[in-house]
Design a protein around this motif. Sequence first.
Motif, PDB file in Angstrom:
ATOM      1  N   LEU A 185     -30.017  37.042 -17.247  1.00 56.77           N
ATOM      2  CA  LEU A 185     -29.700  35.619 -17.112  1.00 56.77           C
ATOM      3  C   LEU A 185     -29.853  34.846 -18.426  1.00 56.77           C
ATOM      4  O   LEU A 185     -30.167  33.663 -18.431  1.00 56.77           O
TER       5      LEU A 185
ATOM      6  N   ARG B 235     -25.698  32.816 -17.716  1.00 59.46           N
ATOM      7  CA  ARG B 235     -25.685  32.878 -16.257  1.00 59.46           C
ATOM      8  C   ARG B 235     -24.855  31.725 -15.718  1.00 59.46           C
ATOM      9  O   ARG B 235     -24.422  30.845 -16.466  1.00 59.46           O
ATOM     10  N   GLY B 236     -24.670  31.752 -14.382  1.00 58.08           N
ATOM     11  CA  GLY B 236     -23.741  30.805 -13.774  1.00 58.08           C
ATOM     12  C   GLY B 236     -22.392  31.500 -13.705  1.00 58.08           C
ATOM     13  O   GLY B 236     -21.928  32.079 -14.703  1.00 58.08           O
ATOM     14  N   ALA B 237     -21.762  31.440 -12.523  1.00 55.81           N
ATOM     15  CA  ALA B 237     -20.575  32.272 -12.281  1.00 55.81           C
ATOM     16  C   ALA B 237     -19.485  32.128 -13.352  1.00 55.81           C
ATOM     17  O   ALA B 237     -19.048  33.132 -13.933  1.00 55.81           O
ATOM     18  N   PRO B 238     -19.018  30.898 -13.679  1.00 55.36           N
ATOM     19  CA  PRO B 238     -17.926  30.827 -14.665  1.00 55.36           C
ATOM     20  C   PRO B 238     -18.346  31.309 -16.053  1.00 55.36           C
ATOM     21  O   PRO B 238     -17.558  31.985 -16.740  1.00 55.36           O
TER      22      PRO B 238
ATOM     23  N   ARG C 210     -24.176  42.247 -12.471  1.00 57.01           N
ATOM     24  CA  ARG C 210     -24.597  41.368 -11.363  1.00 57.01           C
ATOM     25  C   ARG C 210     -23.523  41.435 -10.279  1.00 57.01           C
ATOM     26  O   ARG C 210     -22.337  41.343 -10.583  1.00 57.01           O
TER      27      ARG C 210
ATOM     28  N   CYS D 236     -30.158  24.482  -8.183  1.00 56.31           N
ATOM     29  CA  CYS D 236     -29.897  25.465  -9.246  1.00 56.31           C
ATOM     30  C   CYS D 236     -29.218  24.766 -10.427  1.00 56.31           C
ATOM     31  O   CYS D 236     -29.369  23.549 -10.617  1.00 56.31           O
TER      32      CYS D 236
ATOM     33  N   ALA E 233     -25.467  24.360 -11.816  1.00 61.58           N
ATOM     34  CA  ALA E 233     -24.017  24.542 -11.848  1.00 61.58           C
ATOM     35  C   ALA E 233     -23.509  23.525 -12.854  1.00 61.58           C
ATOM     36  O   ALA E 233     -22.569  22.779 -12.612  1.00 61.58           O
TER      37      ALA E 233
ATOM     38  N   ALA F 146     -23.683  26.517 -17.143  1.00 63.66           N
ATOM     39  CA  ALA F 146     -23.151  27.579 -16.282  1.00 63.66           C
ATOM     40  C   ALA F 146     -21.646  27.748 -16.463  1.00 63.66           C
ATOM     41  O   ALA F 146     -21.028  28.581 -15.797  1.00 63.66           O
TER      42      ALA F 146
ATOM     43  N   THR G 221     -19.649  22.607 -12.734  1.00 64.59           N
ATOM     44  CA  THR G 221     -18.846  22.352 -11.532  1.00 64.59           C
ATOM     45  C   THR G 221     -19.532  21.258 -10.711  1.00 64.59           C
ATOM     46  O   THR G 221     -19.026  20.140 -10.625  1.00 64.59           O
TER      47      THR G 221
ATOM     48  N   GLN H 246     -33.918  27.414 -12.505  1.00 65.99           N
ATOM     49  CA  GLN H 246     -32.711  26.921 -13.194  1.00 65.99           C
ATOM     50  C   GLN H 246     -32.587  25.399 -13.079  1.00 65.99           C
ATOM     51  O   GLN H 246     -32.034  24.754 -13.969  1.00 65.99           O
TER      52      GLN H 246
ATOM     53  N   CYS I 138     -21.260  27.549  -6.641  1.00 60.35           N
ATOM     54  CA  CYS I 138     -21.205  28.731  -5.783  1.00 60.35           C
ATOM     55  C   CYS I 138     -20.915  29.960  -6.632  1.00 60.35           C
ATOM     56  O   CYS I 138     -20.410  29.852  -7.752  1.00 60.35           O
ATOM     57  N   ASP I 139     -21.268  31.089  -6.072  1.00 58.57           N
ATOM     58  CA  ASP I 139     -21.021  32.372  -6.750  1.00 58.57           C
ATOM     59  C   ASP I 139     -19.894  33.144  -6.108  1.00 58.57           C
ATOM     60  O   ASP I 139     -19.247  33.969  -6.744  1.00 58.57           O
TER      61      ASP I 139
ATOM     62  N   ASN J 215     -24.509  30.994  -2.787  1.00 58.91           N
ATOM     63  CA  ASN J 215     -24.973  30.278  -3.982  1.00 58.91           C
ATOM     64  C   ASN J 215     -26.460  30.585  -4.125  1.00 58.91           C
ATOM     65  O   ASN J 215     -27.054  31.304  -3.304  1.00 58.91           O
ATOM     66  N   LYS J 216     -27.055  30.036  -5.153  1.00 58.57           N
ATOM     67  CA  LYS J 216     -28.463  30.301  -5.459  1.00 58.57           C
ATOM     68  C   LYS J 216     -29.342  30.204  -4.221  1.00 58.57           C
ATOM     69  O   LYS J 216     -29.169  29.311  -3.390  1.00 58.57           O
TER      70      LYS J 216
ATOM     71  N   PHE K 144     -29.523  35.023  -4.068  1.00 63.49           N
ATOM     72  CA  PHE K 144     -28.549  34.101  -3.474  1.00 63.49           C
ATOM     73  C   PHE K 144     -28.713  34.085  -1.964  1.00 63.49           C
ATOM     74  O   PHE K 144     -29.287  35.018  -1.396  1.00 63.49           O
TER      75      PHE K 144
HETATM   76  O1  MRU Z   1     -28.592  33.324 -10.907  1.00 65.49           O
HETATM   77  P1  MRU Z   1     -27.763  32.275 -11.568  1.00 65.49           P
HETATM   78  O2  MRU Z   1     -28.548  31.320 -12.398  1.00 65.49           O
HETATM   79  O3  MRU Z   1     -26.592  32.870 -12.317  1.00 65.49           O
HETATM   80  O4  MRU Z   1     -27.159  31.446 -10.345  1.00 65.49           O
HETATM   81  C1  MRU Z   1     -26.273  30.411 -10.608  1.00 65.49           C
HETATM   82  C2  MRU Z   1     -25.801  29.705  -9.404  1.00 65.49           C
HETATM   83  O5  MRU Z   1     -26.177  30.013  -8.295  1.00 65.49           O
HETATM   84  C3  MRU Z   1     -24.776  28.625  -9.620  1.00 65.49           C
HETATM   85  O6  MRU Z   1     -24.900  27.610  -8.676  1.00 65.49           O
HETATM   86  C4  MRU Z   1     -23.364  29.235  -9.505  1.00 65.49           C
HETATM   87  O7  MRU Z   1     -23.246  30.379 -10.292  1.00 65.49           O
HETATM   88  C5  MRU Z   1     -22.313  28.266  -9.872  1.00 65.49           C
HETATM   89  S1  MRU Z   1     -22.297  27.884 -11.592  1.00 65.49           S
HETATM   90  C6  MRU Z   1     -21.062  26.758 -11.856  1.00 65.49           C
END
Ligand code: MRU
Length: 362
Positions: free
Chosen positions: A51, A54-57, A97, A165, A167, A171, A177, A204, A244-245, A255-256, A323
């Motif tokens: 991490l 980190r963060g999906a995008p 991940r 978390c 976002a 992230a 987001t 986070q 969200c992931d 999500n987290k 999550f």
């Molecule tokens: O474990 P992480 O810190 O990567 O988790 C991040 C989240 O859960 C975020 O809310 C999600 O990835 C969306 S980021 C725009």
Amino acid sequence: MSEKNIMDYDTVRLDDENNEVVIIDQTRLPGSIELIGLHTAEEIWEAVYRLRVRGAPAIGVAAAYGIYILAKQIQTEDFQTFRQEFVRQKEYLDSARPTAVNLSWALNRMLTVVEKNQDKTICEIKKLLKQEAEEIQREDILVCRKIGEYGLSLVKPGDGILTHCNAGQLATSRYGTATAPIYLGQERGYHFKVFADETRPLLQGARLTAFELQASGVDVTLICDNMSAAVMRNGWVNAVFVGCDRVAANGDTANKIGTSVVAAVAKQYGVPVYVCAPTSTIDLDTPTGNEIPIEERPAEEVTELWYRDRMAPEGVKVYNPAFDVTDSALIAGIVTEYGVARAPYTESLAEIFRRKQQAPLQ
Ligand code: MRU
């Protein structure tokens, strides 16, 4: 000259000359802002797993630049040999991940570039890979801004917003987001009052969301995860925005860990929960939340990571899912770059993808 703050740094950046993906090491925040360069497959994998990025995008962007850097180093003129090595590296990075679908989404986009260009030289394919990774990052910024516009239409000046978390910009490549409506509102004088859940066990919310919102001049109040009911009962929260992931086809959303608790509490107090979701995070191939793979992480993150002394008995059993899944019934809307999807989600999400196909964002 004013001092640089966290918002002035790129979450992820390509340094093509030095063959590296440069990231902010998020495990060091907020104490120190340290940039690190990732060169090898192992370094990229480790940075995602730990991490640091980190963060999906942001994971998607880092993986796209990462696989490009690795592809550049494949020394062959033979397409099949190149493809085989590319796939091997891609699968390795993809294993870092499991929950955030953006990781495999970005890597698959990169693989498609390879497969669609079999007729080209390896040198040309490498150039196209760079362009695609840059395009993924450019789109990320555009998408987040759009989500911000749609999100902003759901709230009004002075509203209280709770988020869980991070976002945020950290992230993504810019805006975040769930934070995009907050940042756009900030630009337009909306004066939101934001509550950031600290987000156990990796904090986070405390380390990242509170840090970036504060640096941006947003009115942010940090609360422990178990305080969200109290602030909602006080009437201080008008809307919850989370990231969200992975969103399943029926709207169930991973999500987290702790997001589903916030959503259940919000239902109790009549507060709408909006999930901010780039279409890159919506996975129509996953029918419901039951099929979303949930990452489990080391017990030490719960028992000792942030404590001077260990805070749990040696040998105690620990369950540490990173999550959880929020049932679509608890979600008031899924905010995408093509509009806000509402229940029933199976239909509205499919409609979002139809819009995407008809008029992709430019
Ligand atoms: O474990 P992480 O810190 O990567 O988790 C991040 C989240 O859960 C975020 O809310 C999600 O990835 C969306 S980021 C725009």
